[in-house]
Scaffold this motif. Structure first.
Motif, short mmCIF file in Angstrom:
data_model
loop_
_atom_site.label_atom_id
_atom_site.label_comp_id
_atom_site.label_asym_id
_atom_site.label_seq_id
_atom_site.Cartn_x
_atom_site.Cartn_y
_atom_site.Cartn_z
N THR A 219 2.14 -1.37 9.89
CA THR A 219 1.24 -2.43 9.43
C THR A 219 1.65 -3.77 10.03
O THR A 219 0.80 -4.54 10.50
N PHE A 220 2.95 -4.05 10.05
CA PHE A 220 3.46 -5.29 10.61
C PHE A 220 3.10 -5.40 12.10
O PHE A 220 2.58 -6.42 12.55
N ARG B 1 2.91 -8.50 2.38
CA ARG B 1 2.79 -7.11 1.93
C ARG B 1 1.43 -6.89 1.27
O ARG B 1 0.82 -5.85 1.41
N ASN B 2 0.99 -7.89 0.52
CA ASN B 2 -0.28 -7.81 -0.18
C ASN B 2 -1.06 -9.09 0.12
O ASN B 2 -0.63 -10.18 -0.26
N ASN C 245 10.39 -14.23 0.89
CA ASN C 245 10.99 -13.04 1.50
C ASN C 245 10.58 -11.75 0.80
O ASN C 245 10.34 -10.74 1.45
N ASN C 246 10.50 -11.77 -0.51
CA ASN C 246 10.15 -10.57 -1.26
C ASN C 246 8.70 -10.15 -1.06
O ASN C 246 8.34 -9.03 -1.40
N ASN C 247 7.87 -11.05 -0.55
CA ASN C 247 6.45 -10.76 -0.38
C ASN C 247 6.04 -10.59 1.08
O ASN C 247 4.86 -10.45 1.37
N LEU C 248 7.01 -10.61 1.99
CA LEU C 248 6.71 -10.44 3.41
C LEU C 248 7.16 -9.07 3.90
O LEU C 248 8.16 -8.53 3.45
N LEU C 249 6.40 -8.53 4.86
CA LEU C 249 6.83 -7.31 5.54
C LEU C 249 8.01 -7.65 6.44
O LEU C 249 8.03 -8.71 7.08
#
Length: 159
Positions: free
Chosen positions: A23-24, A46-47, A132-136
């Motif tokens: 996806t990235f 991510r979303n 950071n927690n929300n990035l691929l």
């Protein structure tokens, strides 16, 4: 004889990409644009529909800390502005619900080089959220050190 006994060293070091890695890479391949001679790419979220809390308070707290630091040595900041490395942030609409995240950062001044380096803190959390927690993460595109060394050793023995 060596190749016959240890044929696993001839195999390519290929790792399969996870769905997030694919996806990235797809996002980067299709969404990178060049604007005014500079490349721009979207944040690899991510979303896409994530709603982040409004962290303006945290950003203001960090800014106040930076202001105190730079007031001790105003020449450093003025030189950074004069060289075009920093500029005043434009006024923006802060009513964007969950679609804005202030990225905390700070400067590290190298006394020998007389340069200011900006360090972005993507791991900073606010109300349990961080960028950071929300990035691929993206795939690991580096060669493994073991593979590089083994290929070097094999090439020495083959020559």
């Amino acid at each position: 004889m060596y190749n016959h006994d240890y044929n696993e060293t001839l195999a390519q070091e290929e790792t399969e990409w996870s769905e997030e890695d694919k996806t990235f890479m797809d996002l980067m391949a299709n969404k990178i644009t060049k604007v005014n001679g500079r490349y721009q790419m979207p944040l690899p979220l991510r979303n896409e529909n994530i709603k982040l809390p409004h962290n303006h308070i945290m950003a203001e707290h960090r800014m106040a800390h930076l202001k105190r630091r730079f007031s001790k040595d105003p020449e450093v900041m003025q030189e950074t502005i004069n060289k075009g490395y920093a500029e005043e942030a434009p006024k923006i609409n802060t009513d964007i619900d969950g679609r804005m995240w202030y990225l905390p950062h700070h400067g590290v001044y190298h006394t020998t080089k007389k340069k200011l380096r900006v360090v972005f803190d993507c791991a900073a959390s606010f109300q349990g959220f961080s960028l950071n927690n929300n990035l691929l993460q993206g795939p690991d595109l580096m060669n493994s050190l073991v593979g590089v060394v083994l290929r070097g050793i094999i090439s020495i023995f083959q020559s």
